[in-house]
Design a protein around this motif. Structure first.
Motif, PDB file in Angstrom:
ATOM      1  N   MET A 213       0.852  -1.207   0.000  1.00 25.81           N
ATOM      2  CA  MET A 213       0.000   0.000   0.000  1.00 25.81           C
ATOM      3  C   MET A 213       0.874   1.237   0.000  1.00 25.81           C
ATOM      4  SD  MET A 213      -3.176   0.821   0.054  1.00 25.81           S
ATOM      5  CE  MET A 213      -4.164   2.241   0.357  1.00 25.81           C
ATOM      6  N   ALA A 214       1.851   1.254   0.891  1.00 26.28           N
ATOM      7  CA  ALA A 214       2.773   2.378   0.972  1.00 26.28           C
ATOM      8  C   ALA A 214       3.593   2.472  -0.289  1.00 26.28           C
ATOM      9  CB  ALA A 214       3.672   2.207   2.199  1.00 26.28           C
ATOM     10  N   ASN A 215       3.945   1.368  -0.828  1.00 24.43           N
ATOM     11  CA  ASN A 215       4.749   1.329  -2.038  1.00 24.43           C
ATOM     12  C   ASN A 215       4.009   1.927  -3.223  1.00 24.43           C
ATOM     13  OD1 ASN A 215       7.014   0.802  -3.425  1.00 24.43           O
ATOM     14  ND2 ASN A 215       6.814  -1.431  -3.470  1.00 24.43           N
ATOM     15  N   SER A 216       2.740   1.557  -3.312  1.00 26.75           N
ATOM     16  CA  SER A 216       1.957   2.092  -4.448  1.00 26.75           C
ATOM     17  C   SER A 216       1.769   3.611  -4.311  1.00 26.75           C
ATOM     18  CB  SER A 216       0.596   1.382  -4.501  1.00 26.75           C
ATOM     19  OG  SER A 216      -0.242   1.855  -3.460  1.00 26.75           O
ATOM     20  N   LEU A 217       1.615   4.036  -3.032  1.00 23.96           N
ATOM     21  CA  LEU A 217       1.484   5.491  -2.792  1.00 23.96           C
ATOM     22  C   LEU A 217       2.744   6.217  -3.271  1.00 23.96           C
ATOM     23  CD1 LEU A 217      -0.151   6.402   0.657  1.00 23.96           C
ATOM     24  CD2 LEU A 217      -0.319   7.666  -1.499  1.00 23.96           C
ATOM     25  N   HIS A 218       3.889   5.605  -2.896  1.00 24.59           N
ATOM     26  CA  HIS A 218       5.161   6.185  -3.308  1.00 24.59           C
ATOM     27  C   HIS A 218       5.286   6.271  -4.819  1.00 24.59           C
ATOM     28  CE1 HIS A 218       9.197   7.403  -2.307  1.00 24.59           C
ATOM     29  NE2 HIS A 218       9.673   6.602  -3.300  1.00 24.59           N
ATOM     30  N   ASP A 219       4.792   5.221  -5.476  1.00 22.42           N
ATOM     31  CA  ASP A 219       4.846   5.184  -6.939  1.00 22.42           C
ATOM     32  C   ASP A 219       4.019   6.301  -7.562  1.00 22.42           C
ATOM     33  OD1 ASP A 219       6.580   3.161  -7.045  1.00 22.42           O
ATOM     34  OD2 ASP A 219       5.117   1.561  -7.500  1.00 22.42           O
ATOM     35  N   THR A 220       2.797   6.486  -7.036  1.00 22.16           N
ATOM     36  CA  THR A 220       1.942   7.546  -7.598  1.00 22.16           C
ATOM     37  C   THR A 220       2.569   8.914  -7.399  1.00 22.16           C
ATOM     38  OG1 THR A 220       0.710   7.472  -5.516  1.00 22.16           O
ATOM     39  CG2 THR A 220      -0.257   6.320  -7.380  1.00 22.16           C
ATOM     40  N   LYS A 221       3.229   9.100  -6.255  1.00 22.17           N
ATOM     41  CA  LYS A 221       3.885  10.365  -5.980  1.00 22.17           C
ATOM     42  C   LYS A 221       4.995  10.614  -7.002  1.00 22.17           C
ATOM     43  CE  LYS A 221       5.339  12.936  -1.891  1.00 22.17           C
ATOM     44  NZ  LYS A 221       5.889  12.774  -0.519  1.00 22.17           N
ATOM     45  N   ASN A 222       5.769   9.539  -7.250  1.00 16.81           N
ATOM     46  CA  ASN A 222       6.844   9.656  -8.243  1.00 16.81           C
ATOM     47  C   ASN A 222       6.288  10.002  -9.621  1.00 16.81           C
ATOM     48  OD1 ASN A 222       9.066   9.334  -6.678  1.00 16.81           O
ATOM     49  ND2 ASN A 222       9.257   7.102  -6.987  1.00 16.81           N
ATOM     50  N   ILE A 223       5.228   9.359  -9.939  1.00 17.53           N
ATOM     51  CA  ILE A 223       4.609   9.603 -11.259  1.00 17.53           C
ATOM     52  C   ILE A 223       4.151  11.043 -11.366  1.00 17.53           C
ATOM     53  CG2 ILE A 223       2.560   9.039 -12.669  1.00 17.53           C
ATOM     54  CD1 ILE A 223       3.001   6.082 -11.540  1.00 17.53           C
ATOM     55  N   ALA A 224       3.547  11.529 -10.258  1.00 16.65           N
ATOM     56  CA  ALA A 224       3.074  12.912 -10.267  1.00 16.65           C
ATOM     57  C   ALA A 224       4.244  13.855 -10.490  1.00 16.65           C
ATOM     58  CB  ALA A 224       2.377  13.212  -8.943  1.00 16.65           C
ATOM     59  N   VAL A 225       5.353  13.591  -9.786  1.00 20.30           N
ATOM     60  CA  VAL A 225       6.540  14.449  -9.950  1.00 20.30           C
ATOM     61  C   VAL A 225       7.034  14.395 -11.389  1.00 20.30           C
ATOM     62  CG1 VAL A 225       8.985  14.615  -9.308  1.00 20.30           C
ATOM     63  CG2 VAL A 225       7.269  14.390  -7.540  1.00 20.30           C
ATOM     64  N   LEU A 226       7.048  13.207 -11.962  1.00 20.72           N
ATOM     65  CA  LEU A 226       7.520  13.045 -13.334  1.00 20.72           C
ATOM     66  C   LEU A 226       6.659  13.820 -14.333  1.00 20.72           C
ATOM     67  CD1 LEU A 226       8.603   9.279 -13.594  1.00 20.72           C
ATOM     68  CD2 LEU A 226      10.014  11.296 -14.000  1.00 20.72           C
ATOM     69  N   ILE A 227       5.378  13.909 -14.022  1.00 18.26           N
ATOM     70  CA  ILE A 227       4.482  14.615 -14.957  1.00 18.26           C
ATOM     71  C   ILE A 227       4.581  16.123 -14.757  1.00 18.26           C
ATOM     72  CG2 ILE A 227       2.039  15.032 -15.511  1.00 18.26           C
ATOM     73  CD1 ILE A 227       1.639  11.994 -14.813  1.00 18.26           C
ATOM     74  N   VAL A 228       4.624  16.528 -13.483  1.00 22.09           N
ATOM     75  CA  VAL A 228       4.528  17.971 -13.184  1.00 22.09           C
ATOM     76  C   VAL A 228       5.828  18.703 -13.524  1.00 22.09           C
ATOM     77  CG1 VAL A 228       4.368  19.585 -11.267  1.00 22.09           C
ATOM     78  CG2 VAL A 228       2.722  17.723 -11.464  1.00 22.09           C
ATOM     79  N   THR A 229       6.971  18.087 -13.218  1.00 15.10           N
ATOM     80  CA  THR A 229       8.258  18.784 -13.407  1.00 15.10           C
ATOM     81  C   THR A 229       8.487  19.264 -14.849  1.00 15.10           C
ATOM     82  OG1 THR A 229       9.132  17.397 -11.631  1.00 15.10           O
ATOM     83  CG2 THR A 229      10.730  18.597 -12.973  1.00 15.10           C
ATOM     84  N   PRO A 230       8.293  18.401 -15.861  1.00 14.52           N
ATOM     85  CA  PRO A 230       8.490  18.943 -17.235  1.00 14.52           C
ATOM     86  C   PRO A 230       7.543  20.075 -17.553  1.00 14.52           C
ATOM     87  CG  PRO A 230       8.305  16.554 -17.217  1.00 14.52           C
ATOM     88  CD  PRO A 230       7.951  17.000 -15.837  1.00 14.52           C
ATOM     89  N   GLY A 231       6.313  19.961 -16.993  1.00  9.95           N
ATOM     90  CA  GLY A 231       5.357  21.066 -17.231  1.00  9.95           C
ATOM     91  C   GLY A 231       5.891  22.376 -16.708  1.00  9.95           C
ATOM     92  N   ILE A 232       6.380  22.316 -15.438  1.00 13.94           N
ATOM     93  CA  ILE A 232       6.909  23.551 -14.830  1.00 13.94           C
ATOM     94  C   ILE A 232       8.096  24.074 -15.631  1.00 13.94           C
ATOM     95  CG2 ILE A 232       8.133  24.426 -12.805  1.00 13.94           C
ATOM     96  CD1 ILE A 232       6.346  22.503 -11.139  1.00 13.94           C
ATOM     97  N   LEU A 233       8.965  23.143 -16.013  1.00 19.23           N
ATOM     98  CA  LEU A 233      10.155  23.553 -16.772  1.00 19.23           C
ATOM     99  C   LEU A 233       9.762  24.186 -18.109  1.00 19.23           C
ATOM    100  CD1 LEU A 233      12.638  20.605 -16.112  1.00 19.23           C
ATOM    101  CD2 LEU A 233      12.851  22.991 -15.412  1.00 19.23           C
ATOM    102  N   THR A 234       8.774  23.553 -18.753  1.00 21.38           N
ATOM    103  CA  THR A 234       8.320  24.097 -20.034  1.00 21.38           C
ATOM    104  C   THR A 234       7.777  25.499 -19.847  1.00 21.38           C
ATOM    105  OG1 THR A 234       7.655  21.816 -20.535  1.00 21.38           O
ATOM    106  CG2 THR A 234       6.920  23.546 -22.059  1.00 21.38           C
ATOM    107  N   GLY A 235       7.016  25.635 -18.742  1.00 22.19           N
ATOM    108  CA  GLY A 235       6.463  26.963 -18.459  1.00 22.19           C
ATOM    109  C   GLY A 235       7.570  27.985 -18.281  1.00 22.19           C
ATOM    110  N   ILE A 236       8.579  27.604 -17.470  1.00 17.76           N
ATOM    111  CA  ILE A 236       9.681  28.538 -17.217  1.00 17.76           C
ATOM    112  C   ILE A 236      10.385  28.900 -18.524  1.00 17.76           C
ATOM    113  CG2 ILE A 236      11.970  28.689 -16.168  1.00 17.76           C
ATOM    114  CD1 ILE A 236      10.819  27.059 -13.799  1.00 17.76           C
ATOM    115  N   ILE A 237      10.625  27.870 -19.333  1.00 19.34           N
ATOM    116  CA  ILE A 237      11.320  28.142 -20.610  1.00 19.34           C
ATOM    117  C   ILE A 237      10.483  29.063 -21.483  1.00 19.34           C
ATOM    118  CG2 ILE A 237      11.977  27.013 -22.790  1.00 19.34           C
ATOM    119  CD1 ILE A 237      12.887  24.622 -21.019  1.00 19.34           C
ATOM    120  N   TYR A 238       9.180  28.818 -21.508  1.00 19.38           N
ATOM    121  CA  TYR A 238       8.284  29.657 -22.321  1.00 19.38           C
ATOM    122  C   TYR A 238       8.339  31.104 -21.876  1.00 19.38           C
ATOM    123  CZ  TYR A 238       3.983  31.431 -24.345  1.00 19.38           C
ATOM    124  OH  TYR A 238       3.082  32.180 -25.015  1.00 19.38           O
TER     125      TYR A 238
END
Ligand SMILES: [Zn+2]
Length: 262
Positions: free
Chosen positions: A1-26
């Motif tokens: 259960m904890a492991n899956s939570l950790h995985d979703t968190k990682n996935i969220a970071v993976l999705i959000v970070t490029p978005g933020i970076l793209t925004g900054i670059i834009y």
């Protein structure tokens, strides 16, 4: 259960970070684009102004050249000649001032009258320099002994100028009634000028010493001028004999004044 939570968190970071970076670059790109556009606009503006300046300069040099050509080849009024005239009148003015200063050094005992002379001369120089030119004034020739007595005031005919000849004492200028009115209305400055002319000529000519001294003393006597005016008023249509009587009387008065001053 904890492991899956950790995985979703990682996935969220993976999705959000490029978005933020793209925004900054834009945002950064927009910023740089804005700055670059501004610089380019400024360059265009400067180029435009440069062209304008060039046009103005071209026009100016053209104008100057055209003016020079006009001055050189026109047969009308020559501007250079006018400039020369102005320069010459300036020189004349300096010469007159120098003479006045010299006179002041030579005759310190006539200080009061002389200061008036100097100021009158300066005023005349400042207010009417062209009329001061000796080429625009008439010579005063004595009616009896033909002595040259300097120049008439500017704009004045010699026969209208009333003065006493320093050599023979003849009162000139009495025969013209219009001249008298002009003389009584004339300002003190021009009278001073008149007497100044007599002084200058008197000292330049080979006149006797006492005669030149007399010319120096004469313009000083205000009472003498007054009495002369009165006598003129009383003998408006008199003969030449009467004029001579007045002349001798005036001269006696001047002599007594000279003696009292000595
Ligand atoms: Zn005379």
């Amino acid at each position: 259960m904890a492991n899956s939570l950790h995985d979703t968190k990682n996935i969220a970071v993976l999705i959000v970070t490029p978005g933020i970076l793209t925004g900054i670059i834009y945002i950064l790109r927009q910023l740089f684009d804005y700055v670059i556009r501004k610089k380019e606009a400024k360059i265009e503006d400067l180029k435009g102004r440069h062209a304008e300046k060039l046009e103005v300069l071209k026009e100016k040099t053209n104008f100057d050249r055209t003016k020079e050509l006009l001055v050189r080849y026109s047969n009308g009024e020559d501007i250079k000649e006018l400039e020369n005239e102005v320069r010459q009148s300036e020189l004349r003015k300096q010469e007159m001032l120098r003479k006045l200063a010299e006179d002041q050094e030579v005759k310190p005992r006539n200080r009061g009258a002389h200061d008036r002379d100097v100021y009158g001369g300066i005023m005349n120089l400042v207010l009417g320099e062209d009329e001061m030119g000796p080429d625009r004034r008439y010579a005063l020739i004595c009616g009896r002994c033909l002595q040259h007595n300097g120049l008439a005031p500017p704009g004045e005919r010699p026969e209208n100028v009333k003065y006493i000849c320093p050599r023979c004492g003849f009162v000139n200028g009495l025969t013209e009634p219009t001249g008298q009115s002009v003389l009584t209305e004339r300002s003190e400055g021009s009278e001073v000028q008149d007497s100044r002319g007599a002084i200058l000529v008197g000292s330049q000519n080979d006149a006797p010493v006492e005669s030149s001294a007399e010319t120096v003393e004469k313009p000083k006597g205000n009472s003498l001028d007054d009495s002369l005016d009165k006598s003129v008023a009383s003998t408006e249509h008199s003969s030449a004999d009467k004029q001579n009587e007045i002349a001798t009387a005036v001269e006696e008065k001047a002599d007594s004044e000279t003696r009292s001053q000595k």
